[in-house]
Motif scaffolding. Structure first.
Motif, mmCIF file in Angstrom:
data_model
loop_
_atom_site.group_PDB
_atom_site.id
_atom_site.type_symbol
_atom_site.label_atom_id
_atom_site.label_comp_id
_atom_site.label_asym_id
_atom_site.label_seq_id
_atom_site.Cartn_x
_atom_site.Cartn_y
_atom_site.Cartn_z
ATOM 1 N N SER A 40 0.833 -1.201 0.000
ATOM 2 C CA SER A 40 0.000 0.000 0.000
ATOM 3 C C SER A 40 0.868 1.251 0.000
ATOM 4 C CB SER A 40 -0.898 0.018 1.243
ATOM 5 O OG SER A 40 -0.110 0.156 2.411
ATOM 6 N N ASP A 41 0.236 2.387 -0.212
ATOM 7 C CA ASP A 41 0.947 3.664 -0.156
ATOM 8 C C ASP A 41 1.544 3.905 1.226
ATOM 9 O OD1 ASP A 41 0.222 4.084 -2.786
ATOM 10 O OD2 ASP A 41 -1.391 5.503 -2.317
ATOM 11 N N ALA A 42 0.812 3.510 2.271
ATOM 12 C CA ALA A 42 1.308 3.712 3.635
ATOM 13 C C ALA A 42 2.606 2.929 3.864
ATOM 14 C CB ALA A 42 0.252 3.290 4.647
ATOM 15 N N TRP A 43 2.637 1.683 3.410
ATOM 16 C CA TRP A 43 3.855 0.886 3.568
ATOM 17 C C TRP A 43 4.973 1.426 2.676
ATOM 18 C CZ3 TRP A 43 5.288 -2.782 7.035
ATOM 19 C CH2 TRP A 43 4.296 -3.231 7.907
ATOM 20 N N GLU A 44 4.627 1.993 1.544
ATOM 21 C CA GLU A 44 5.625 2.621 0.668
ATOM 22 C C GLU A 44 6.290 3.793 1.389
ATOM 23 O OE1 GLU A 44 8.062 3.065 -2.498
ATOM 24 O OE2 GLU A 44 6.502 1.535 -2.437
ATOM 25 N N THR A 45 5.493 4.595 2.074
ATOM 26 C CA THR A 45 6.017 5.736 2.825
ATOM 27 C C THR A 45 6.958 5.268 3.931
ATOM 28 O OG1 THR A 45 4.027 7.018 2.355
ATOM 29 C CG2 THR A 45 5.362 7.743 4.229
ATOM 30 N N ILE A 46 6.579 4.213 4.642
ATOM 31 C CA ILE A 46 7.434 3.660 5.697
ATOM 32 C C ILE A 46 8.757 3.184 5.095
ATOM 33 C CG2 ILE A 46 7.693 1.767 7.365
ATOM 34 C CD1 ILE A 46 4.582 1.954 7.731
ATOM 35 N N ALA A 47 8.674 2.497 3.973
ATOM 36 C CA ALA A 47 9.886 1.992 3.309
ATOM 37 C C ALA A 47 10.805 3.149 2.919
ATOM 38 C CB ALA A 47 9.508 1.166 2.077
ATOM 39 N N GLU A 48 10.233 4.186 2.316
ATOM 40 C CA GLU A 48 11.035 5.344 1.893
ATOM 41 C C GLU A 48 11.729 6.008 3.076
ATOM 42 O OE1 GLU A 48 8.346 7.866 -0.283
ATOM 43 O OE2 GLU A 48 8.305 6.500 -2.006
ATOM 44 N N LYS A 49 11.021 6.124 4.196
ATOM 45 C CA LYS A 49 11.617 6.731 5.392
ATOM 46 C C LYS A 49 12.791 5.915 5.906
ATOM 47 C CE LYS A 49 7.630 9.282 7.056
ATOM 48 N NZ LYS A 49 6.618 9.451 8.105
ATOM 49 N N ARG A 50 12.788 4.627 5.622
ATOM 50 C CA ARG A 50 13.873 3.746 6.065
ATOM 51 C C ARG A 50 14.920 3.531 4.976
ATOM 52 N NH1 ARG A 50 10.621 -0.836 9.575
ATOM 53 N NH2 ARG A 50 9.683 0.654 11.009
ATOM 54 N N GLY A 51 14.759 4.217 3.843
ATOM 55 C CA GLY A 51 15.710 4.087 2.750
ATOM 56 C C GLY A 51 15.624 2.761 2.028
ATOM 57 N N LEU A 52 14.425 2.166 2.018
ATOM 58 C CA LEU A 52 14.214 0.867 1.389
ATOM 59 C C LEU A 52 13.136 0.963 0.321
ATOM 60 C CD1 LEU A 52 13.927 -1.232 4.687
ATOM 61 C CD2 LEU A 52 15.932 -1.109 3.194
ATOM 62 N N THR A 53 13.077 -0.046 -0.522
ATOM 63 C CA THR A 53 11.923 -0.183 -1.399
ATOM 64 C C THR A 53 10.846 -0.917 -0.602
ATOM 65 O OG1 THR A 53 12.528 -2.362 -2.260
ATOM 66 C CG2 THR A 53 13.430 -0.432 -3.432
ATOM 67 N N GLN A 54 9.630 -0.868 -1.081
ATOM 68 C CA GLN A 54 8.556 -1.569 -0.391
ATOM 69 C C GLN A 54 8.829 -3.077 -0.359
ATOM 70 O OE1 GLN A 54 3.704 -1.544 -0.117
ATOM 71 N NE2 GLN A 54 4.604 -0.319 -1.702
ATOM 72 N N ASP A 55 9.352 -3.621 -1.463
ATOM 73 C CA ASP A 55 9.678 -5.052 -1.502
ATOM 74 C C ASP A 55 10.735 -5.416 -0.468
ATOM 75 O OD1 ASP A 55 7.832 -5.683 -3.463
ATOM 76 O OD2 ASP A 55 9.262 -5.431 -5.107
ATOM 77 N N GLN A 56 11.751 -4.556 -0.310
ATOM 78 C CA GLN A 56 12.779 -4.817 0.696
ATOM 79 C C GLN A 56 12.186 -4.791 2.105
ATOM 80 O OE1 GLN A 56 15.351 -1.602 -0.539
ATOM 81 N NE2 GLN A 56 16.907 -3.041 -1.299
ATOM 82 N N LEU A 57 11.338 -3.813 2.369
ATOM 83 C CA LEU A 57 10.700 -3.721 3.682
ATOM 84 C C LEU A 57 9.832 -4.948 3.938
ATOM 85 C CD1 LEU A 57 10.131 -2.111 6.274
ATOM 86 C CD2 LEU A 57 8.228 -1.026 5.055
ATOM 87 N N HIS A 58 9.045 -5.314 2.953
ATOM 88 C CA HIS A 58 8.199 -6.500 3.104
ATOM 89 C C HIS A 58 9.048 -7.743 3.338
ATOM 90 C CE1 HIS A 58 4.701 -4.447 0.773
ATOM 91 N NE2 HIS A 58 4.804 -4.013 2.009
ATOM 92 N N GLY A 59 10.168 -7.828 2.659
ATOM 93 C CA GLY A 59 11.073 -8.968 2.831
ATOM 94 C C GLY A 59 11.554 -9.107 4.271
ATOM 95 N N ASN A 60 11.719 -7.978 4.944
ATOM 96 C CA ASN A 60 12.145 -8.008 6.347
ATOM 97 C C ASN A 60 11.110 -8.677 7.253
ATOM 98 O OD1 ASN A 60 14.475 -6.634 5.634
ATOM 99 N ND2 ASN A 60 13.687 -4.640 6.247
ATOM 100 N N PHE A 61 9.861 -8.689 6.842
ATOM 101 C CA PHE A 61 8.786 -9.274 7.643
ATOM 102 C C PHE A 61 8.452 -10.714 7.255
ATOM 103 C CE2 PHE A 61 8.030 -4.769 8.203
ATOM 104 C CZ PHE A 61 7.692 -4.688 9.547
#
Length: 162
Positions: free
Chosen positions: A95-116
């Motif tokens: 989602s857009d919300a998770w995209e924003t979280i990823a950007e704040k952490r310097g990650l792509t959304q896929d990278q952030l999701h991969g962490n979970f």
């Protein structure tokens, strides 16, 4: 800023919605018809004891706690009007919300999701359709209309702790 108003806004929306739904219920009663309405809130993991407390999530978390608590009260008072009230708790969602979280952490959304991924037994993240399917189920005639006062996790098992 908007997160500080979350709980208040949810209550306001419910109150306005319930007034309209009660009016619709009255009209249906007069016409000899059955009325069914639904309120579905969207919460998030991390606001109940199934997840660790996250520093910095105090304002949105407290608003969503209010939502999860108050939905049971709304469910109780609205049931006699044919209205069911529930909350959905999505997990990791594309989602857009998770995209924003990823950007704040310097990650792509896929990278952030991969962490979970190690914490999600179903090994995939939800998308808008997964969440929408649950809203449709709770609001439609497929069986969810008789469910009320619930907070349902739609998270691929994230709440199980991986």
């Amino acid at each position: 800023f908007y997160q500080k108003l979350y709980g208040e806004a949810f209550v306001d929306i419910c109150e306005r919605s319930l007034k309209r739904m009660k009016d619709a219920h009255s009209r249906c009663q007069e016409a000899g018809e059955k009325y069914r309405g639904s309120i579905v809130g969207i919460s998030s993991p991390g606001v109940n004891s199934a997840f660790k407390m996250v520093p910095g999530y105090d304002m949105p978390g407290s608003g969503k706690c209010l939502m999860e608590f108050s939905i049971r009260h709304y469910a109780h008072s609205a049931a006699k009007y044919g209205i069911n009230c529930n909350v959905i708790i999505p997990g990791v969602t594309r989602s857009d919300a998770w995209e924003t979280i990823a950007e704040k952490r310097g990650l792509t959304q896929d990278q952030l999701h991969g962490n979970f991924m190690g914490m999600i037994p179903m090994k995939e993240v939800a998308d808008g359709e997964d969440i929408g399917d649950m809203v449709a189920f709770l609001s439609g005639s497929a069986g969810g209309r008789f469910m009320t006062g619930l907070c349902l996790r739609v998270d691929g098992g994230l709440h199980l702790g991986g």
